[in-house]
Scaffold this active site. Structure first.
Site, short mmCIF file in Angstrom:
data_model
loop_
_atom_site.label_atom_id
_atom_site.label_comp_id
_atom_site.label_asym_id
_atom_site.label_seq_id
_atom_site.Cartn_x
_atom_site.Cartn_y
_atom_site.Cartn_z
N ASN A 214 0.92 -1.21 0.15
CA ASN A 214 -0.16 -0.01 -0.02
C ASN A 214 0.75 1.35 0.02
O ASN A 214 0.57 2.24 0.84
CB ASN A 214 -0.95 0.00 1.39
CG ASN A 214 -1.99 0.80 0.73
OD1 ASN A 214 -2.54 0.82 -0.33
ND2 ASN A 214 -3.10 1.27 1.98
N PRO A 237 -6.84 0.48 -3.92
CA PRO A 237 -7.79 1.56 -4.56
C PRO A 237 -8.11 2.62 -3.92
O PRO A 237 -8.36 3.57 -4.20
CB PRO A 237 -8.86 0.81 -5.20
CG PRO A 237 -8.55 -0.63 -5.70
CD PRO A 237 -7.67 -0.98 -4.28
N SER A 238 -8.47 2.47 -2.66
CA SER A 238 -9.13 3.42 -1.73
C SER A 238 -7.98 4.42 -1.60
O SER A 238 -8.28 5.62 -1.30
CB SER A 238 -9.54 2.68 -0.46
OG SER A 238 -8.31 2.40 0.19
N GLY A 324 -1.26 -8.47 3.62
CA GLY A 324 0.00 -9.12 4.09
C GLY A 324 -0.13 -10.65 4.10
O GLY A 324 1.08 -11.25 3.49
N HIS A 370 -8.85 -8.28 21.98
CA HIS A 370 -9.68 -9.16 22.21
C HIS A 370 -9.31 -10.68 21.68
O HIS A 370 -9.56 -11.50 22.43
CB HIS A 370 -11.18 -8.55 21.45
CG HIS A 370 -11.43 -7.28 21.69
ND1 HIS A 370 -12.25 -7.19 22.86
CD2 HIS A 370 -11.51 -6.10 21.08
CE1 HIS A 370 -12.56 -5.86 23.10
NE2 HIS A 370 -12.15 -5.35 21.94
#
Length: 398
Positions: A214, A237-238, A324, A370
């Site tokens: 990215n 793409p974002s 990843g 969590h």
């Protein structure tokens, strides 16, 4: 009793005691350790089973000679590391009841185990990946694996198709572009804040092939920690939409930023969602028009579907695999030796120092822990089996 008879009786008693000691101690010591482990598993009701395995009692080490002590210590470490591998495998399918501190303790224990590449384990795992997915031939869309006229199904929106016409077909490389495959040493560089002050840059740059995710920064001060070499980098793409205005008013900024990646491949998920297609094609045409040195590649949706099925059999049931894990899987097929950097899903180090989510920002992960990501536990298993190596801390600098 005659004095001579008393002396003989005393010597006989001493010999008998010595014989009993020799028969009892060596044969029983390992078994006694195993019994203690089992007793610990049964008695420690408040501790999860996997962690009880990892915390099994140590075998008492005889100190007759230095060599004996060192051999016994080495055997104990080997046994401990085997227990550790068993523990990781058991908690990979069950994460409830574990705190972040529990996992950090496991990481600490893993670091005490010497890592060695296991050629047979690597070959077996790579063969399984190749059988299901075959990254060498199918990792990216090419003219060889996707002819004109193909109705290509999207990875996630699988009921939707896109017809591959000539105008799309010409965007694809003729064949897989990784001409130097198999690469000897590969680095998969994540973006975790654990890379800050790691001084891993030099080691990363010595790799034959470097994967990144990215469009992360690699110039300036960060290069000493993350390196600057890039052979392939993924693009979500974002980021094109949010950071670069869909390559309209911020196209010049995009071209300026990507210049640092040299002749790297840009890998986009054009066929994962329909919303990704137009943006991914826009990146291709922008690079073509500007005569940029980088080349655009597209993830093959069928490869990603097959890869998701492969990891699902190992308990990774996420809606979609992380980039990843996708790239790590590719690297295992394309490379003989794989090392991972910047993979760290925790909010702090084993020394209790806060870690930012990415090495290039100061944002800390959300408070609280969590469950350990199923993906990361799988990567830990690959590390313990000698299939790949995880860099957990600072790199050694010559």
């Amino acid at each position: 009793m005659r004095p001579g008879g008393a002396l003989l009786a005393l010597l006989a008693s001493l010999l008998l005691l010595l014989l009993l000691r020799l028969l009892w101690c060596p044969a029983d010591a390992p078994g006694r350790a195993r019994i203690l482990v089992e007793e610990s598993r049964e008695a420690t009701h408040g501790t999860p089973a996997a962690l009880r395995t990892l915390r099994s009692p140590a075998t008492a080490v005889p100190r007759a000679t230095n060599s004996t002590y060192l051999n016994e210590k080495s055997l104990h470490l080997t046994e401990k590391c085997k227990n550790l591998q068993y523990g990781i495998e058991s908690f990979s399918n069950k994460t409830k009841g574990y705190s972040e501190n529990d996992y950090l303790q496991i990481i600490t224990d893993i670091q005490s185990c010497p890592w060695k590449r296991q050629a047979e384990e690597y070959a077996n795992f790579r063969a399984k990946l190749a059988s299901c997915c075959d990254a060498v031939q199918n990792f990216v869309v090419s003219q060889n694996n996707t002819p004109v006229g193909t109705n290509m199904s999207y990875e996630v929106e699988s009921k939707k198709e896109i017809p591959i016409k000539k105008n799309i077909f010409h965007m694809f490389p003729v064949s897989q572009p990784f001409v130097d495959y198999p690469y000897n040493q590969c680095a998969v560089v994540g973006n975790g804040g654990i890379l800050n002050k790691s001084l891993c840059g030099t080691e990363i740059d010595k790799s034959d092939f470097v994967f990144r995710c990215n469009l992360p920064p690699t110039t300036g001060d960060v290069s000493k920690d993350v390196g600057s070499k890039t052979n392939l980098v993924t693009i979500n793409p974002s980021i094109i939409t949010l950071k670069y205005g869909n390559l309209k008013e911020k196209k010049a900024l995009f071209l300026e930023d990507i210049a640092t990646y040299g002749e790297a491949f840009f890998l986009l998920p054009a066929f994962s969602f329909r919303a990704n297609t137009g943006t991914s094609f826009k990146v291709y045409y922008t690079l073509e028009e500007s005569k940029a040195r980088q080349k655009v590649l597209f993830f093959h949706p069928k490869y990603l579907k097959d890869l998701a099925l492969f990891w699902r059999t190992k308990g990774v049931t996420a809606y979609r695999l992380s980039t990843g894990l996708m790239i790590t899987s590719v690297a295992v097929e394309l490379c003989k030796n794989v090392k991972l950097y910047g993979f760290w899903p925790f909010s702090k180090t084993v020394e209790d120092i806060p870690v930012s989510h990415h090495y290039y920002d100061n944002k800390l992960p959300k408070h609280g822990f969590h469950q350990m990501p199923k993906e990361y536990s799988q990567i830990l298993q690959l590390h313990m089996k000698g299939i790949l190596k995880l860099q957990f801390s600072k790199c050694e600098v010559a």
